[in-house]
Each structure stands twice: as C-alpha cells, then as structure tokens.
Design an enzyme around this catalytic site. Structure first.
Site, PDB file in Angstrom:
ATOM      1  CG  HIS A  84      -9.719  11.638   9.261  1.00  0.00           C
ATOM      2  ND1 HIS A  84     -11.031  12.022   9.081  1.00  0.00           N
ATOM      3  CD2 HIS A  84      -9.218  12.493  10.186  1.00  0.00           C
ATOM      4  CE1 HIS A  84     -11.297  13.051   9.844  1.00  0.00           C
ATOM      5  NE2 HIS A  84     -10.210  13.358  10.534  1.00  0.00           N
ATOM      6  CG  ASP A 128     -13.015   9.913   7.147  1.00  0.00           C
ATOM      7  OD1 ASP A 128     -12.412   9.052   7.810  1.00  0.00           O
ATOM      8  OD2 ASP A 128     -12.925  11.145   7.354  1.00  0.00           O
ATOM      9  CB  SER A 174     -12.258  14.387  12.855  1.00  0.00           C
ATOM     10  OG  SER A 174     -11.976  15.341  11.898  1.00  0.00           O
TER      11      SER A 174
HETATM   12  C1  4AZ Z   1     -10.277  18.370  10.821  1.00  0.00           C
HETATM   13  O1  4AZ Z   1      -9.180  18.795  10.615  1.00  0.00           O
HETATM   14  C2  4AZ Z   1     -11.458  19.095  10.252  1.00  0.00           C
HETATM   15  N1  4AZ Z   1     -14.647  22.506   8.606  1.00  0.00           N
HETATM   16  C3  4AZ Z   1     -12.723  18.626  10.466  1.00  0.00           C
HETATM   17  C4  4AZ Z   1     -13.796  19.308   9.936  1.00  0.00           C
HETATM   18  C5  4AZ Z   1     -13.607  20.424   9.183  1.00  0.00           C
HETATM   19  C6  4AZ Z   1     -12.356  20.910   8.944  1.00  0.00           C
HETATM   20  C7  4AZ Z   1     -11.252  20.223   9.483  1.00  0.00           C
HETATM   21  C8  4AZ Z   1     -14.793  21.130   8.620  1.00  0.00           C
HETATM   22  O2  4AZ Z   1     -10.474  17.388  11.514  1.00  0.00           O
END
Ligand code: 4AZ
Length: 843
Positions: free
Chosen positions: A645, A698, A793
C-alpha cells in the site's frame, strides 16, 4: 591461573594469615571503626598433614611421589611468599589531606618534579610502623579547601601476635589523632582487597583525566571501537574535577564478557581502588539506550577495567564531565495538592554518601498519597527488609529493585521522606509523585485498587489486570459479552478457545473440541497422549510432537516441517539459524548473515527512542517531494521489503514510480539524513494479489539501483521460512518513524521502538470485524497505548528467535486508528511469502 582467578573474582581477602577466623579492624572514610569478617585460610594443620602423607606416599611409587613433591613445593612457595615467618600481610589504602599545600596541575602527573617532590615529602612524614613493608603513592587530587589529597596503599608484614595491635595503630591514624603527630597531614584509612596489589604486580596502565569547564570528554577501553580489548589487562582511568564539583560519567557503550568473574569494570568514588568505595561493578552487554550514569560524591572518580586471559570483547566508551556540586542538592519542603520528587541525579544513578529529606505538607484535613513510578535502591548483599545501606524511608525503610508497593498512603497532612546512600554501590534511585487525598474518598470518580492505586472506573471487571494486583477483576458479575472463568474472573467471550489460557485456570480453553487433559494437541489438531511428546517418534504425523525437543528427528515432509536443502524434512520447530546444525547437510545454518545487530559495541505509539545500529535493517522511504512516507526492511545488499500500500499511486503522487523514491539506510534521526546512506530504487515488485480494499497480500519488494555496503548500521534481517512459527503471546518489536499519536500529524524524528505481543488470528479477527485473512498477523497491547501508526507502514515487526537473531515476522500494514484498546495493529504475515521472495530476489 589461580592468581588470574583471584583477580577476576575479587573474592580474595587481604588477610593471608593463619587459618583461624580473624577480624581486622579497618577504618572507613568517616573514621568509623568497621569490622571485617575474613574467610578462613588453609591452616597450618593441613600443611602438616600433607607432609605426613608425602612420607607415606614415597613408599607407594615414584610418580605419585613426584606429584606430591610438586604440590608441597607449591605450598611452601605460597607459605613463604605470603606467610613469611608466621607473619600476616596486610594491605591498607588510605588518603592524606595536606592542608598547607596548594594544588597545581603538575601534581596530577607522576612524571613531574612537583609530583616527585611532594611524594618524597609525604613519604618522609609517613613513619607508620616497623612492620611497614612499603607504600605506594597513588594520585594526588585537589581537596575542597585548597589542600591536596594523596591516595596511597601501604602494605604491612605483621607477626601474627601483633595483628590486632597494628589494626589498633591504623585506627589511631585516623583524623584528629593523627593530626597531632603530623602537623600537615591528616590520615584516613580504607581497607583494600588484594586485587589491587596483584594487579599492580602484573603491571597496569593508568590514565589521568581532568574535567574542564562545561566540556565533555571521553574515556574508552584500549582499542575501542576498532578492536577488542586485550587479555590480562588492568587499566585505570583517574578522573578529577575542580573543587566543589562532582564527576558525571555516562557509559554509552558497554560490551564486556557476560561473566563478571572474567572481565569487569569498576567505578570508584575515590582515586584509589578501594573496595569500600566501589560504586558499581559491571560486565556483559548493555544497550546504548539503557542509561548508565554515575555521579561522584566528591571531585574524583576512578574507573578500572580488569580482563582475563580469554574471550575479549569490544569494551566500553564513556563520557565524563563535571557538574557543580550544588546541582545535586536534594530534599526540601513540598507543599500543595500534588508534586513530584526524585532521588538526586535521577535517572542517573544517585551519588554515594548522600542524604536527602523531603518534608511534604498538604492542606490540613487531607491525607498524603505517595506513588512511585520507579524505584531501584539496590545495594548488593543489603538486607531487603532492614535496608541498612541505601534506603528511602516513609514510615519504614524501602529498598531493592522493586518497591513492595507502588502506592503509600500516609494518614496525616504531613510526611517526612528520607533518602540515604552509603559510600559504596549505587543504583538508579526513584521517581515519585505525591498527592493530597480526601480521607473519606481517596479515589474520587475512580476505582481504588487493593494497592491504593486509583484506576478509571470502566476498567473494573473488563478482563484486564489494570491494578496490577488483579483487585479490579475480583468479585465481578460477568456481563453478556464475557465468559465466567472457574476462578471467578470475567474475560471477553471472544477469548474463548483461542489457544491462550486467559483465565489462568484454562477454563476458557476447555470443551473447545480440544484434546483432553494429559493429551498433547498436535499442530494438525490431532490429540496424542502427552507422554509421547519428544519420544523420538513422529506420533502426530506432522512432527509437531517432536518439534520443541532437544533432538530433531527426520520426518515426512508436511506444511509444518522444515525442509532442508537436500529435501529431507526435520521435526524441529524454527531450526533456521538457531545456532545448531539440524539438517544433515547443514543448510539450516548456511545462510545466516542476518538478524544480529552486527555492532554490539557500539510512528510508534507508546514507544521509545532507538539507538544507533540497534535496528540496522530499518529503512526510511522518502518521496522526493514529501520526505518520509513509509518504512522498509533490508533483506540483502540489494533488496528491501515494504508494504504494497506504500507504492500505490493516488491522484497527487506516483508512488509506484521507482524514480520518485529516495531510500535512507542506516538512519536513526530524520534530521540527520546526511549521516545515512542514500540509495535509489531500480525496481518495485508489488505482490500480484495485493488487494487495496482488504489489504490482503500487502507486501512489496524494492530493488536498489546499486548494492549497498553492509555495515554496522546497515544489515539484513532474517526472513522466516514458511514453516516458522510465531506463537500467540510472543513478544515482538515494531520500529518506525511514524506518528507518535493517532490524533497528531507530526512523525517521530528519532526511530521509535515498541514491544508488542502476537495475538491469535481468531481473536484478532473477532476484534477487527472479521477483517483478518490468514496472510495477516496481529500484534499489539490490547489495553491500548502501544502500536504502530501512520508512517510506520512497510516497516518491520521483528521477533527475536532462540539464539538472539531477529526475524521479520510482519510488515506494518493497517489498523483501526493507533493504540486504541482492543484494536491491535495488523501486519503482513511474512512466512506466507517466503517462496515468492526467493523467486523474485534470490534471497
Ligand atoms: C497507517 O495508516 C497505519 N495501528 C499503520 C498501522 C496502523 C494504523 C495505521 C496500526 O499506515
């Protein structure tokens, strides 16, 4: 060898005399008489016996006789060396205050004429006793009233009958008594262990340092950071500061052999290595971020490094500086409805020889509550009940690594809190809060735990141990969303039959179609008698009954067994790179240059700062126009793993274009990108089945435009095999520069790390509205507050496996907000992609 051992252990007592238990009177820095109980030495009777057996043995045979002769010779050498003429060798270390002389820098260097002249002048004055063998001058330092302090060691050879007389003579040399005899000298004596003498005989290296102004300087073990320290070292660093100052010493790297009997450092609150003034003895490895800071009581400090003949490690590096003595002032009057107080220097180790008194007063009619966030008042060998050495006193004394309670209630509006540290061994101390409380309502609007802690009322009976003593979970009536455990606790219903014993008595895992008591549940769900586990036979059929045993067996290959390169399958769970060769062809240990922090010497919600080189596989992916966007992990010198993503185009940005990305490797602080290695991306390989709606699959691979030089700060993480098991409940680490809180936009500047636990997929799916596929793995802290967040992420979720190697268990993927209660973070399950990664990258 023996001598080495004695040096290392420091377990030798100075009294090398006769075999009876003796007491020697020694004098501490306050001139107080202290009594030392010495260990019994081998006695004359035993020696005699050995000689008798020698005569008897001659008749038996020459080889035996020769061995005994060698033994007896050794004993005689020892006897004459240490017990010369029935005398006892005694070592005392002490210091003299020379009040008539003014200090100059030349006295800090033993090669200067000034030093030599003063040393000779002092030695003429020191006529202690006819038993004195010799004395040895250690450094001079600047006294607080312009005088000079001379540290020294004296060695006595005392007839047994006169031992107590010499002890008394030493006693009389203290302070006032001595000032009469020596007009310009004041003596203080400290008892010293033999270690010093042996170290000096072996040869030592001494270095002298002086802290200047506000400057911070460095001391480091010889060879650090380029090479390991040498064997059989005794090195000391004498550190001085200006008068009315203390020395602050902060270790940023400490990496010595684990066993303190082999290699160790010691920090002394003195310039002479006197055992009475050791404030710390350390060995082993300490993460750079784990603060290790010492503060002296006066303006001198000594650090020694002692190593033995084998296993040399990188060593240490420490920064020293001087701080005005008054900064450490502690205690005082605390008033109002609430406030905080800490041990002096907190979170540094508190200095030795410190006393503080806090007088707390809250408005009349109220009571006082004192809560400790942290308490470590540790002094080895100190009795944890009477706490005679270092303690905190609120009605009674508290000491140890953990306080018996975290909250103390005082039924008065006034309280006195005292803190005391003696002259040796220090620890981190404490941080406390006080609060005025209404005697009739100590927890307004909150639930009062048995420990007097107050917690929000909605946490009562919610299945979590919020009080820490379970008192918020006792006597509950379970509601319709909960199950009742046999032991009375209520737990969320979705925890039933999840394979984790949440009740504590296993009632939440009974009648789940699981195996009976006395049975083992195989990974393929079969039940076998428990005693068949680890019997060397594959009773389950999938090898799982033999997977966590000492020995691995060859089994039929299945989805749950490890396949060696030679296509044989073995029963052991997670055998890759675990330090033991399990495959007959050695393939399980063949490619293991990963997952270890190679340089041992030297956003996450609810996390803390990481250290340089702590997560060398962590990558920061920047978009040229935006800065940091996502995390990634190094899996080889050419390939990274991130989330699919992260590389999806939107209306504004072409995230899928390799030329839009900048890759920062070996980065710690986002503000210091210049210090890291910048690379560009040649190719982006997203998983063909990535689903942007469900976030299934992902995962993406990124190829660098040129190979990166692997180094202390850039190193691959290990990839788990498809059969690698990361069980529910296991602690794992998440790292990244993402948002520190869900509701703020700013990302972290220093790489954050946080520890979370793997959550069973069945439980997680219930928590996350059935949105979890088998290719996802959940982790978090269900009570909330610790989680990955936006910007994390693509980054790693790593698990430390059996021999300390870190494996990439997950890739940060998605979640419902960040750090919310019962909303764990969701990660891509990397085991599902092992063969795809190998196929695409060759890694
Ligand atoms: C994000 O938006 C995201 N709490 C990544 C991880 C989590 C929430 C949002 C986990 O990239």
């Amino acid at each position: 060898k023996k001598v080495q051992y004695d040096i290392k252990t420091n377990r030798v007592q100075i009294d090398l005399g006769i075999g009876r238990k003796q007491r020697a009177h020694v004098y501490n820095d306050h001139g107080l008489d202290e009594t030392e109980q010495f260990l019994p030495a081998s006695d004359a009777k035993k020696l005699q016996k050995k000689r008798i057996s020698f005569r008897a043995m001659v008749a038996i045979g020459l080889p035996t006789a020769l061995a005994i002769i060698a033994l007896v010779t050794g004993l005689l050498v020892w006897h004459f060396h240490y017990r010369y003429n029935g005398r006892v060798r005694k070592l005392f270390s002490g210091y003299l205050t020379i009040s008539s002389q003014t200090f100059s820098d030349a006295y800090e260097n033993s090669n200067t004429t000034e030093y030599k002249e003063l040393a000779s002048k002092v030695s003429k004055q020191v006529r202690l006793s006819c038993f004195l063998l010799h004395y040895n001058f250690f450094p001079f330092s600047e006294g607080s009233n312009n005088g000079i302090i001379a540290y020294y060691l004296s060695e006595f050879n005392v007839p047994e009958s006169q031992v107590s007389a010499v002890d008394e003579a030493m006693a009389s040399l203290d302070g006032v008594g001595n000032a009469r005899k020596n007009t310009f000298l004041t003596f203080r004596y400290l008892y010293l262990r033999l270690v010093l003498n042996l170290c000096c005989l072996l040869g030592s290296v001494k270095r002298s340092h002086h802290a200047h102004g506000n400057q911070t300087d460095i001391i480091r073990s010889p060879g650090f950071p380029d090479s390991a320290y040498l064997p059989n070292l005794y090195t000391e660093w004498q550190i001085r500061a200006d008068p009315e100052h203390r020395i602050r010493l902060e270790f940023d790297v400490l990496d010595l052999e684990k066993d303190c009997r082999n290699d160790f450092i010691k920090v002394y609150d003195s310039l002479a290595p006197s055992e009475k003034q050791v404030i710390a003895e350390k060995c082993g490895y300490r993460l750079p971020g784990e603060k290790l800071i010492f503060i002296s009581s006066g303006n001198v400090m000594l650090v020694t490094l002692v190593t033995n003949e084998e296993k040399n490690f990188p060593g240490f590096r420490a920064f020293y500086s001087q701080i005005p003595a008054k900064i450490q002032d502690c205690g005082g009057r605390l008033t109002g409805l609430r406030g905080t107080f800490t041990s002096p220097g907190y979170p540094s180790h508190y200095p030795p020889q410190t006393d503080c008194v806090w007088d707390i007063e809250v408005p009349s009619g109220k009571h006082i509550k004192v809560k400790f966030d942290k308490l470590s008042i540790h002094n080895p060998e100190q009795n944890a009940i009477s706490c005679p050495e270092d303690y905190l006193e609120i009605n009674y004394r508290i000491c140890g690594e953990k306080p018996p309670k975290t909250v103390y209630t005082i039924k008065s509006n006034q309280a006195t809190v005292r803190f005391h540290s003696d002259l040796s061994y220090v620890s981190e101390g404490f941080s406390a809060e006080f609060e005025a409380l209404e005697p009739t309502n100590p927890c307004p609007g909150r639930f009062q735990c048995d420990s007097d802690l107050c917690v929000p009322p909605n946490l009562q009976c919610d299945g979590y141990n919020d009080c820490g003593d379970m008192s918020d979970e006792r006597g509950c009536t379970c509601n319709e969303t909960q199950i009742k455990c046999m032991n009375g606790f209520c737990k969320p219903s979705f925890w039933r039959c999840d394979g984790v014993n949440d009740c504590g008595d296993n009632t939440d895992e009974e009648n789940c179609g699981n195996c009976k008591a006395q049975e083992f549940r195989c990974r393929n769900s079969r039940c076998i008698p428990a005693q068949k586990q680890c019997n060397g036979y594959n009773d389950c059929g999938d090898g799982s009954d033999e997977s966590q045993c000492e020995k691995s067996i060859a089994v039929h290959c299945s989805a749950l067994t490890h396949k060696c390169k030679n296509n044989q399958c073995i029963s052991k769970l997670n055998p890759m790179c675990d330090g033991e060769t399990d495959c007959a062809d050695g393939s399980d240990e063949a490619e293991c240059k990963c997952g270890m922090k190679p340089y041992k010497s030297s956003r996450i919600v609810g996390g803390k700062d990481s250290n340089d080189g702590e997560w060398p596989w962590q990558v920061s992916l920047h978009m040229k126009t935006q800065g940091h966007v996502c995390g990634a992990s190094v899996i080889s010198n050419r390939w990274l793993v991130t989330a699919a993503h992260c590389v999806q185009d939107n209306e504004k940005f072409n995230y899928s274009q390799p030329d839009q990305w900048e890759v920062y490797l070996g980065l710690l602080n986002q503000g210091e990108t210049s210090k890291s290695t910048l690379k560009h991306v040649k190719r982006i390989v997203s998983h063909p089945l990535y689903d942007h709606l469900s976030y299934d699959n992902d995962i993406t691979l990124m190829e660098l435009d040129s190979p990166v030089n692997l180094s202390q700060n850039i190193w691959p993480v290990c990839l788990p095999e498809a059969t690698h098991d990361f069980p529910a409940g296991k602690s794992v680490w998440i790292t990244g520069w993402g948002k520190l809180r869900e509701e703020v936009d700013a990302i972290a500047s220093v790489l954050q790390k946080a520890e979370v636990r793997i959550i069973n997929n069945t439980v997680c799916s219930k928590l996350m509205d059935n949105g979890i596929t088998p290719r996802m793995i959940c982790a978090g802290v269900l009570s909330g507050g610790v989680d990955a967040c936006q910007g994390d992420s693509g980054g790693p979720m790593t698990s430390t496996e059996s021999n300390g190697r870190m494996f990439l268990a997950g890739v940060v993927s998605w979640g419902d907000g960040c750090g919310r209660r019962n909303r764990p973070g969701i990660y891509t399950r990397v085991t599902e992609y092992r063969s795809w990664i190998r196929e695409m990258t060759g890694v």
